[in-house]
Scaffold this motif. Structure first.
Motif, PDB file in Angstrom:
ATOM      1  N   VAL A 446      24.827  -8.877  -8.230  1.00 48.13           N
ATOM      2  CA  VAL A 446      25.878  -9.342  -9.139  1.00 48.13           C
ATOM      3  C   VAL A 446      25.463 -10.738  -9.596  1.00 48.13           C
ATOM      4  CG1 VAL A 446      28.327  -9.831  -9.421  1.00 48.13           C
ATOM      5  CG2 VAL A 446      27.599  -8.000  -7.874  1.00 48.13           C
ATOM      6  N   TYR A 448      25.366 -13.845 -12.951  1.00 49.48           N
ATOM      7  CA  TYR A 448      26.168 -14.363 -14.049  1.00 49.48           C
ATOM      8  C   TYR A 448      25.427 -15.490 -14.749  1.00 49.48           C
ATOM      9  CZ  TYR A 448      27.273 -18.567 -11.379  1.00 49.48           C
ATOM     10  OH  TYR A 448      27.180 -19.745 -10.703  1.00 49.48           O
ATOM     11  N   GLU A 465      28.741 -14.422 -19.038  1.00 52.64           N
ATOM     12  CA  GLU A 465      28.369 -13.011 -18.917  1.00 52.64           C
ATOM     13  C   GLU A 465      28.033 -12.716 -17.454  1.00 52.64           C
ATOM     14  OE1 GLU A 465      25.181  -9.665 -20.611  1.00 52.64           O
ATOM     15  OE2 GLU A 465      25.050 -11.762 -21.260  1.00 52.64           O
ATOM     16  N   SER A 467      26.849  -9.477 -14.749  1.00 50.16           N
ATOM     17  CA  SER A 467      26.308  -8.120 -14.661  1.00 50.16           C
ATOM     18  C   SER A 467      26.426  -7.619 -13.229  1.00 50.16           C
ATOM     19  CB  SER A 467      24.841  -8.089 -15.103  1.00 50.16           C
ATOM     20  OG  SER A 467      24.050  -8.897 -14.252  1.00 50.16           O
ATOM     21  N   ASN A 468      26.618  -6.297 -13.106  1.00 49.35           N
ATOM     22  CA  ASN A 468      26.810  -5.658 -11.808  1.00 49.35           C
ATOM     23  C   ASN A 468      25.815  -4.515 -11.662  1.00 49.35           C
ATOM     24  OD1 ASN A 468      27.762  -4.501  -9.449  1.00 49.35           O
ATOM     25  ND2 ASN A 468      29.477  -3.457 -10.466  1.00 49.35           N
ATOM     26  N   VAL A 504      34.209  -5.887 -12.875  1.00 50.89           N
ATOM     27  CA  VAL A 504      32.972  -5.541 -13.574  1.00 50.89           C
ATOM     28  C   VAL A 504      32.634  -4.089 -13.226  1.00 50.89           C
ATOM     29  CG1 VAL A 504      30.594  -6.210 -14.031  1.00 50.89           C
ATOM     30  CG2 VAL A 504      32.245  -7.930 -13.272  1.00 50.89           C
ATOM     31  N   THR A 509      28.561  -4.703 -17.425  1.00 47.91           N
ATOM     32  CA  THR A 509      28.688  -6.140 -17.643  1.00 47.91           C
ATOM     33  C   THR A 509      30.105  -6.463 -18.109  1.00 47.91           C
ATOM     34  OG1 THR A 509      27.952  -5.952 -19.952  1.00 47.91           O
ATOM     35  CG2 THR A 509      26.254  -6.380 -18.271  1.00 47.91           C
ATOM     36  N   ALA A 510      30.425  -7.751 -18.069  1.00 49.71           N
ATOM     37  CA  ALA A 510      31.684  -8.263 -18.601  1.00 49.71           C
ATOM     38  C   ALA A 510      31.411  -9.629 -19.195  1.00 49.71           C
ATOM     39  CB  ALA A 510      32.745  -8.353 -17.507  1.00 49.71           C
TER      40      ALA A 510
END
Length: 520
Positions: A446, A448, A465, A467-468, A504, A509-510
């Motif tokens: 995880v 960012y 941003e 990501s997972n 997430v 992604t978020a």
């Protein structure tokens, strides 16, 4: 070569002249209680710990009629004599003295400088023992020189086993740390006295072992780790530990005597003008532990370099037979060991502190607001790993609901039937109802990025941003410790700080866009 120094010890008991103070020796306490207080920091230190202890000793002594000097032998090495309180004496205490010079090879040599001793040597071939009189001329630092009938010699350099026999033990030396007090009694009597004092060189801490269970739960086991850095132990002591922050003033420096260890040195063969450089050291591996040198030969060195077979998995830990009991002590917490234990000298002891099963925790991943400056057309800055957070409430409903003293925590998980260490974390003091966070490490799955973009005169724009890479959704949090002008995602208020909390998706992604207000 270090010579062996024999200590011929005997007690000299003589009647005191009229008007003099009689000497009363109290060799050991009948009972002792030790209450430990923590130093600065959550982790106990080896060597000379930063905490302290309240030691209370009960002793039975026989007093003669008239004035006397009472010597309490075996007090703690870190005793602060200004804190000592003696109760139970018929007429109280006149004065107190802490005897700092301890008996040892070096202090004996120092006490007998320019005085006569007996040197005993043993012939290796015949076993014949010879004794001769000598005068100690120098020492104990850098070697001991003796004046004998044969001239000036260095102790331990004749090639024969040697020992020094002393006429007696000087009154200025004590075999163990000692507190002396003066008192007076109208008649001879046997009394029970209580000696209480603060002593440095102690510490204690909580050490936790957490094991992740099924779902979002963990099993928590706590140990009370007690350390005694002094040379004096306390057998069968009623032991307690106090958790919380105490206001303690700066203590006076402890009196320190001379070093008791003796290091002997020999002159090179011949005279000083003939002595050349020392021979080169042999090409072998050595390991040094204190004053011991272990020589490792070539074959044993090869065996040491071979990888050791993996150890078998540890058996399950048995249930502890004894666990500390918590008591209230005003705004502090006191943990009392229900049975007497030995707080040995220069040692660490652990007693079970608490045990909780199936504690509910929430796993999330947290970032910190450290933006990269970024302009269009530039390469995107690299992402950062997130902090793993296991969060719970110290409440009965979550499986806890008891005070948690500060300490270290090791987090384990089961893999293939064996525990695997996931990480370690510091744990601060947590009262009932407080939030508890464990920070076992960082996650590279995880990640960012916080990017700063050009904004106006009164605002700065940012893009976040995350990501997972997991196959399941995760929760991510980013505290934003600045005033936020606007945001395209919801922000929550957490401990007075605006925080972006988002779920997430798995392998997804978020993103968040927001602006910081500038007060110019």
């Amino acid at each position: 070569m270090l010579g062996r120094v024999a200590l011929g010890l005997f007690a000299l008991l003589a009647a005191a002249p009229a008007g003099a103070q009689a000497l009363v020796l109290s060799e050991k306490p009948d009972a002792v209680a030790v209450t430990l207080y923590r130093g600065t920091g959550a982790e106990v230190r080896q060597g000379w710990p930063r905490g302290y202890a309240l030691v209370t000793e009960t002793r039975t002594i026989t007093l003669p009629a008239g004035p006397s000097v009472i010597r309490f032998v075996g007090v703690s090495e870190g005793m602060m004599p200004e804190t000592a309180i003696v109760t139970g004496l018929p007429r109280g205490v006149g004065e107190k003295n802490r005897d700092a010079r301890l008996l040892g090879p070096a202090t004996l040599v120092d006490a007998y400088l320019k005085r006569s001793v007996i040197v005993r040597r043993t012939d290796r071939a015949t076993g014949k023992v010879t004794e001769s009189e000598a005068v100690i001329q120098s020492g104990p630092n850098g070697g001991v020189l003796l004046s004998t009938a044969q001239g000036v010699e260095a102790l331990g350099c004749s090639g024969l086993p040697e020992a020094i026999r002393y006429p007696g033990v000087p009154e200025t030396l004590a075999a163990r740390p000692t507190l002396s007090v003066t008192s007076d009694a109208a008649a001879a009597q046997t009394v029970t006295v209580q000696l209480s004092y603060l002593a440095q060189g102690f510490d204690w801490s909580a050490n936790y072992v957490a094991r992740l269970g099924e779902g979002d739960t963990l099993d928590l086991f706590g140990w009370m780790t007690v350390i005694n850095g002094g040379s004096q132990g306390f057998a069968d002591a009623r032991t307690s530990a106090v958790a919380g922050k105490l206001n303690k003033g700066r203590a006076a420096p402890l009196p320190r005597g001379e070093a008791t260890q003796l290091r002997l040195q020999c002159w090179p063969t011949g005279n000083t003008s003939m002595a050349g450089p020392p021979p080169p050291a042999p090409a072998v591996a050595t390991e040094h532990r204190e004053n011991l040198e272990i020589v490792v030969t070539g074959n044993s060195l090869r065996r040491m370099l071979q990888p050791a077979p993996p150890p078998p998995p540890p058996p399950p830990a048995p249930a502890p037979a004894m666990m500390a009991e918590q008591e209230e002590l005003g705004d502090l917490k006191l943990y009392r060991v229900p049975e007497p234990v030995t707080v040995a000298a220069l040692s660490t002891k652990q007693v079970a502190l608490l045990h909780r099963e199936s504690v509910k925790v929430a796993r999330l991943y947290r970032g910190s607001f450290t933006p990269f400056p970024y302009n269009a057309g530039e390469s995107r800055p690299p992402s950062r790993p997130t902090q793993i957070v296991l969060r719970t409430e110290n409440r009965t409903g979550a499986g806890l609901g008891l005070p948690l003293p500060a300490g270290k925590l090791a987090l384990f998980a089961d893999r293939a039937g064996a525990p695997v260490l996931l990480g370690e974390s510091d744990l601060a003091d947590r009262a009932v109802g407080d939030e508890v966070e464990l920070l076992p490490g960082t996650s590279s799955d995880v990640r960012y990025t916080v990017i700063g973009r050009p904004g106006g005169k009164r605002r700065e724009a940012f893009e976040v941003e995350v990501s997972n890479a997991h196959d399941a959704a995760v929760t991510f949090e980013l505290p934003i410790p600045y005033p936020v002008a606007d945001s395209d995602g919801p922000l929550i208020e957490r401990k007075g700080v605006k925080t972006w909390r988002v779920t997430v998706p798995a392998n997804g992604t978020a993103m968040l866009h927001f602006a910081r207000r500038l007060d110019r």
